[in-house]
Design a protein around this motif. Structure first.
Motif, PDB file in Angstrom:
ATOM      1  N   PRO A  69      -9.566  43.132 -36.945  1.00 33.82           N
ATOM      2  CA  PRO A  69     -10.632  43.390 -37.930  1.00 33.82           C
ATOM      3  C   PRO A  69     -10.492  44.784 -38.548  1.00 33.82           C
ATOM      4  CG  PRO A  69     -11.547  42.534 -35.875  1.00 33.82           C
ATOM      5  CD  PRO A  69     -10.094  42.796 -35.617  1.00 33.82           C
ATOM      6  N   SER A  70      -9.867  45.703 -37.821  1.00 30.17           N
ATOM      7  CA  SER A  70      -9.687  47.074 -38.339  1.00 30.17           C
ATOM      8  C   SER A  70      -8.384  47.200 -39.140  1.00 30.17           C
ATOM      9  CB  SER A  70      -9.655  48.053 -37.163  1.00 30.17           C
ATOM     10  OG  SER A  70      -8.661  47.630 -36.224  1.00 30.17           O
ATOM     11  N   ASN A  71      -7.756  46.088 -39.475  1.00 29.78           N
ATOM     12  CA  ASN A  71      -6.488  46.106 -40.231  1.00 29.78           C
ATOM     13  C   ASN A  71      -6.608  47.036 -41.440  1.00 29.78           C
ATOM     14  OD1 ASN A  71      -5.246  44.985 -42.855  1.00 29.78           O
ATOM     15  ND2 ASN A  71      -3.894  44.242 -41.259  1.00 29.78           N
ATOM     16  N   SER A  72      -5.720  48.011 -41.519  1.00 31.51           N
ATOM     17  CA  SER A  72      -5.907  49.051 -42.535  1.00 31.51           C
ATOM     18  C   SER A  72      -5.674  48.560 -43.961  1.00 31.51           C
ATOM     19  CB  SER A  72      -5.053  50.277 -42.207  1.00 31.51           C
ATOM     20  OG  SER A  72      -3.700  49.922 -42.235  1.00 31.51           O
ATOM     21  N   ALA A  73      -4.903  47.490 -44.142  1.00 28.66           N
ATOM     22  CA  ALA A  73      -4.745  46.956 -45.502  1.00 28.66           C
ATOM     23  C   ALA A  73      -6.077  46.415 -46.024  1.00 28.66           C
ATOM     24  CB  ALA A  73      -3.690  45.850 -45.515  1.00 28.66           C
ATOM     25  N   LEU A  74      -6.848  45.800 -45.140  1.00 32.28           N
ATOM     26  CA  LEU A  74      -8.145  45.257 -45.562  1.00 32.28           C
ATOM     27  C   LEU A  74      -9.092  46.385 -45.969  1.00 32.28           C
ATOM     28  CD1 LEU A  74      -8.902  42.479 -42.911  1.00 32.28           C
ATOM     29  CD2 LEU A  74      -8.003  42.232 -45.217  1.00 32.28           C
ATOM     30  N   HIS A  75      -9.000  47.507 -45.266  1.00 29.67           N
ATOM     31  CA  HIS A  75      -9.948  48.596 -45.534  1.00 29.67           C
ATOM     32  C   HIS A  75      -9.490  49.514 -46.660  1.00 29.67           C
ATOM     33  CE1 HIS A  75     -12.546  47.676 -42.088  1.00 29.67           C
ATOM     34  NE2 HIS A  75     -11.424  47.187 -41.586  1.00 29.67           N
ATOM     35  N   TYR A  76      -8.171  49.812 -46.692  1.00 32.28           N
ATOM     36  CA  TYR A  76      -7.723  50.845 -47.633  1.00 32.28           C
ATOM     37  C   TYR A  76      -6.660  50.382 -48.626  1.00 32.28           C
ATOM     38  CZ  TYR A  76     -10.323  53.435 -44.137  1.00 32.28           C
ATOM     39  OH  TYR A  76     -11.305  53.846 -43.285  1.00 32.28           O
ATOM     40  N   GLY A  77      -6.301  49.120 -48.554  1.00 37.60           N
ATOM     41  CA  GLY A  77      -5.542  48.531 -49.661  1.00 37.60           C
ATOM     42  C   GLY A  77      -4.047  48.762 -49.715  1.00 37.60           C
ATOM     43  N   GLN A  78      -3.409  49.076 -48.592  1.00 38.34           N
ATOM     44  CA  GLN A  78      -1.933  49.154 -48.639  1.00 38.34           C
ATOM     45  C   GLN A  78      -1.384  47.724 -48.611  1.00 38.34           C
ATOM     46  OE1 GLN A  78      -0.931  51.866 -45.342  1.00 38.34           O
ATOM     47  NE2 GLN A  78       0.639  52.645 -46.738  1.00 38.34           N
ATOM     48  N   SER A  79      -1.221  47.171 -49.786  1.00 41.20           N
ATOM     49  CA  SER A  79      -0.811  45.770 -49.898  1.00 41.20           C
ATOM     50  C   SER A  79      -0.144  45.565 -51.260  1.00 41.20           C
ATOM     51  CB  SER A  79      -2.062  44.892 -49.761  1.00 41.20           C
ATOM     52  OG  SER A  79      -1.732  43.546 -49.933  1.00 41.20           O
ATOM     53  N   ILE A  80       1.088  45.079 -51.245  1.00 42.53           N
ATOM     54  CA  ILE A  80       1.825  44.891 -52.507  1.00 42.53           C
ATOM     55  C   ILE A  80       2.463  43.498 -52.533  1.00 42.53           C
ATOM     56  CG2 ILE A  80       2.320  47.358 -52.780  1.00 42.53           C
ATOM     57  CD1 ILE A  80       5.187  46.791 -51.807  1.00 42.53           C
ATOM     58  N   PHE A  81       2.828  43.041 -53.736  1.00 45.24           N
ATOM     59  CA  PHE A  81       3.440  41.715 -53.819  1.00 45.24           C
ATOM     60  C   PHE A  81       4.380  41.618 -55.012  1.00 45.24           C
ATOM     61  CE2 PHE A  81       1.162  39.695 -57.368  1.00 45.24           C
ATOM     62  CZ  PHE A  81       0.061  40.516 -57.508  1.00 45.24           C
ATOM     63  N   GLU A  82       5.069  40.491 -55.088  1.00 39.72           N
ATOM     64  CA  GLU A  82       5.900  40.167 -56.247  1.00 39.72           C
ATOM     65  C   GLU A  82       5.706  38.701 -56.600  1.00 39.72           C
ATOM     66  OE1 GLU A  82       7.699  41.360 -58.572  1.00 39.72           O
ATOM     67  OE2 GLU A  82       7.409  43.424 -57.965  1.00 39.72           O
ATOM     68  N   GLY A  83       6.148  38.319 -57.775  1.00 34.71           N
ATOM     69  CA  GLY A  83       6.126  36.911 -58.187  1.00 34.71           C
ATOM     70  C   GLY A  83       7.485  36.589 -58.794  1.00 34.71           C
ATOM     71  N   ILE A  84       8.130  35.569 -58.288  1.00 38.03           N
ATOM     72  CA  ILE A  84       9.492  35.201 -58.721  1.00 38.03           C
ATOM     73  C   ILE A  84       9.507  33.673 -58.832  1.00 38.03           C
ATOM     74  CG2 ILE A  84      11.963  35.386 -58.068  1.00 38.03           C
ATOM     75  CD1 ILE A  84      11.179  37.690 -56.192  1.00 38.03           C
ATOM     76  N   LYS A  85      10.467  33.115 -59.563  1.00 32.92           N
ATOM     77  CA  LYS A  85      10.533  31.649 -59.609  1.00 32.92           C
ATOM     78  C   LYS A  85      11.940  31.130 -59.294  1.00 32.92           C
ATOM     79  CE  LYS A  85       6.651  30.201 -62.461  1.00 32.92           C
ATOM     80  NZ  LYS A  85       6.225  29.887 -63.836  1.00 32.92           N
ATOM     81  N   ALA A  86      11.984  29.950 -58.674  1.00 35.40           N
ATOM     82  CA  ALA A  86      13.258  29.267 -58.424  1.00 35.40           C
ATOM     83  C   ALA A  86      13.217  27.902 -59.116  1.00 35.40           C
ATOM     84  CB  ALA A  86      13.492  29.094 -56.934  1.00 35.40           C
ATOM     85  N   TYR A  87      14.392  27.453 -59.528  1.00 41.54           N
ATOM     86  CA  TYR A  87      14.533  26.194 -60.270  1.00 41.54           C
ATOM     87  C   TYR A  87      15.682  25.395 -59.666  1.00 41.54           C
ATOM     88  CZ  TYR A  87      11.856  28.895 -63.648  1.00 41.54           C
ATOM     89  OH  TYR A  87      10.890  29.657 -64.239  1.00 41.54           O
ATOM     90  N   ARG A  88      15.756  24.113 -60.028  1.00 36.69           N
ATOM     91  CA  ARG A  88      16.930  23.323 -59.653  1.00 36.69           C
ATOM     92  C   ARG A  88      17.632  22.862 -60.920  1.00 36.69           C
ATOM     93  NH1 ARG A  88      15.942  18.742 -55.267  1.00 36.69           N
ATOM     94  NH2 ARG A  88      13.760  18.905 -55.860  1.00 36.69           N
ATOM     95  N   ASP A  89      18.952  22.905 -60.914  1.00 38.88           N
ATOM     96  CA  ASP A  89      19.675  22.412 -62.089  1.00 38.88           C
ATOM     97  C   ASP A  89      19.873  20.893 -61.962  1.00 38.88           C
ATOM     98  OD1 ASP A  89      21.748  21.981 -60.358  1.00 38.88           O
ATOM     99  OD2 ASP A  89      23.047  23.555 -61.160  1.00 38.88           O
ATOM    100  N   HIS A  90      20.590  20.312 -62.931  1.00 34.13           N
ATOM    101  CA  HIS A  90      20.696  18.849 -62.913  1.00 34.13           C
ATOM    102  C   HIS A  90      21.575  18.325 -61.775  1.00 34.13           C
ATOM    103  CE1 HIS A  90      23.383  20.666 -65.843  1.00 34.13           C
ATOM    104  NE2 HIS A  90      24.274  19.772 -65.478  1.00 34.13           N
ATOM    105  N   HIS A  91      22.310  19.237 -61.078  1.00 36.53           N
ATOM    106  CA  HIS A  91      23.042  18.776 -59.887  1.00 36.53           C
ATOM    107  C   HIS A  91      22.141  18.856 -58.652  1.00 36.53           C
ATOM    108  CE1 HIS A  91      26.654  19.070 -62.243  1.00 36.53           C
ATOM    109  NE2 HIS A  91      26.481  20.359 -62.438  1.00 36.53           N
ATOM    110  N   GLY A  92      20.933  19.412 -58.822  1.00 37.61           N
ATOM    111  CA  GLY A  92      20.036  19.559 -57.664  1.00 37.61           C
ATOM    112  C   GLY A  92      20.240  20.893 -56.951  1.00 37.61           C
ATOM    113  N   ASP A  93      21.135  21.769 -57.479  1.00 31.70           N
ATOM    114  CA  ASP A  93      21.340  23.078 -56.837  1.00 31.70           C
ATOM    115  C   ASP A  93      20.190  24.026 -57.200  1.00 31.70           C
ATOM    116  OD1 ASP A  93      23.751  22.386 -55.650  1.00 31.70           O
ATOM    117  OD2 ASP A  93      24.892  22.877 -57.467  1.00 31.70           O
TER     118      ASP A  93
END
Ligand code: COI
Length: 353
Positions: free
Chosen positions: A60-84
């Motif tokens: 409950p005392s997790n410091s990210a919850l209290h003081y916001g040290q939290s980062i992220f990214e957003g990326i995408k993956a696709y499949r081609d017509h061979h399914g790779d």
């Protein structure tokens, strides 16, 4: 050279994939069978493993919850017509992630965990990548502080995770955007360029107010005059003015969008002139009144290319017809063709899983 990393893998007994309805994919709601987890303690990353997607246990005392040290990214993956399977420009997100980490006093995540861990995770959950137009596997790497302590200081311990979700179009319909005149997302010297959780938490109240008035998002402006354009809630913004692509130049108040950069590159390939510079909202209103704004669209990983049909500033309501946005449509199609292997990947953007 990337080190070969020893990642423990514990697979799920039976996949949940058959329960997924590909025609009903709200953004970020359904997650694949597995996730990657790594722990940072005693000054190093340890225990890198791929395990079934599951809840985490934190103090409950997790410091990210209290003081916001939290980062992220957003990326995408696709499949081609061979399914790779291929990941779109993950090294750009990797670099940005570690810039965010630096700004938030968090440890950097090494390439062999961020990139190689992501590859291995996607390889395991590859069947979850939707093979449907405008669909993709959204990759969410993130890191947060895990010290259980209320002292206001950087945590000594962290968790890095990657979770995956199959997604459809983010903003399927063209957007209505209100130019923000009161609230501020980022000021010079602040954390606007970083992808930290607080930037998004702080944007929700102004966005909610705009939504009550019928707008999808706000277009952020500078902290002093509320005149200089920054970015839209979850994406960068660009205009075609008299045939030239114009987008706000990168400053420490603006996220260095990977899609923004890809759009600039594709437009240059198409021979369209581009300008990255300061843009004042008064200039946009003036150009609109002269009929010189041809297209307006947002650019982001989740959003890809999102046309804007209405832009409101004070009592001026600027209306656009996205069905005439030929440049945005061409860029979107080019991105789609590169990502799905229909066109050659001349810029080396796709990383094979
Ligand atoms: C992305 O495009 O990946 C974003 O970061 C937007 C997200 C907050 C939904």
């Amino acid at each position: 050279m990337t080190e070969v990393l020893d990642i423990n893998v514990r697979k799920i007994k039976s996949s949940r994939l058959q329960d997924l309805n590909i025609d009903e994919l709200p953004f970020g709601k359904y997650f694949t069978d597995h996730m990657l987890v790594a722990d940072y303690a005693d000054g190093e990353w340890q225990h890198v493993e791929i395990i079934p997607y599951q809840p985490l246990t934190i103090e409950p005392s997790n410091s990210a919850l209290h003081y916001g040290q939290s980062i992220f990214e957003g990326i995408k993956a696709y499949r081609d017509h061979h399914g790779d399977a291929y990941i779109f420009r993950p090294y750009e997100n990797f670099k940005r992630f570690n810039l965010s980490a630096q700004r938030m006093c968090m440890p950097e995540v090494p390439e062999e965990i961020f990139i190689e861990g992501m590859r291995k995770l996607i390889e395991i959950d590859k069947e979850w990548i939707p093979q449907k137009k405008d669909h993709a596997l959204y990759i969410r790497p993130f890191m947060f502080a895990t010290d259980g302590a209320l002292g206001v200081k950087p945590s000594d311990t962290y968790k890095f995770l990657i979770i995956l979700c199959p997604v459809g179009p983010f903003h399927a319909a063209p957007m209505k955007i209100a130019v923000e005149e009161k609230y501020t997302r980022a000021a010079p010297g602040g954390v606007g360029f970083s992808k930290n959780a607080g930037n998004y938490g702080g944007s929700m109240y102004p966005a909610m107010k705009a939504q009550k008035e019928g707008y999808d998002q706000v277009l952020w402006t500078d902290a002093f005059e509320h005149k200089w354009l920054q970015e839209v809630g979850m994406m960068n913004i660009g205009f075609i003015i008299n045939g030239t692509f114009v987008t706000p130049m990168l400053e420490d108040t603006i996220l260095k969008g990977v899609t923004r950069d890809s759009v600039l590159t594709i437009l240059k390939d198409m021979g369209i002139s581009t300008e990255e510079r300061k843009i004042n909202i008064d200039e946009i209103v003036e150009d609109y009144k002269k009929g010189q704004i041809n297209e307006v669209f947002g650019m982001g990983t989740a959003a890809v290319i999102s046309p804007v049909k209405e832009l409101k500033y004070k009592d001026v309501v600027m209306k656009f017809d996205p069905s005439t946005f030929t440049i945005a449509a061409k860029v979107k199609q080019t991105l789609y063709e590169i990502r799905t292997g229909i066109s050659a990947d001349t810029h080396d953007w796709m990383l094979k899983v």
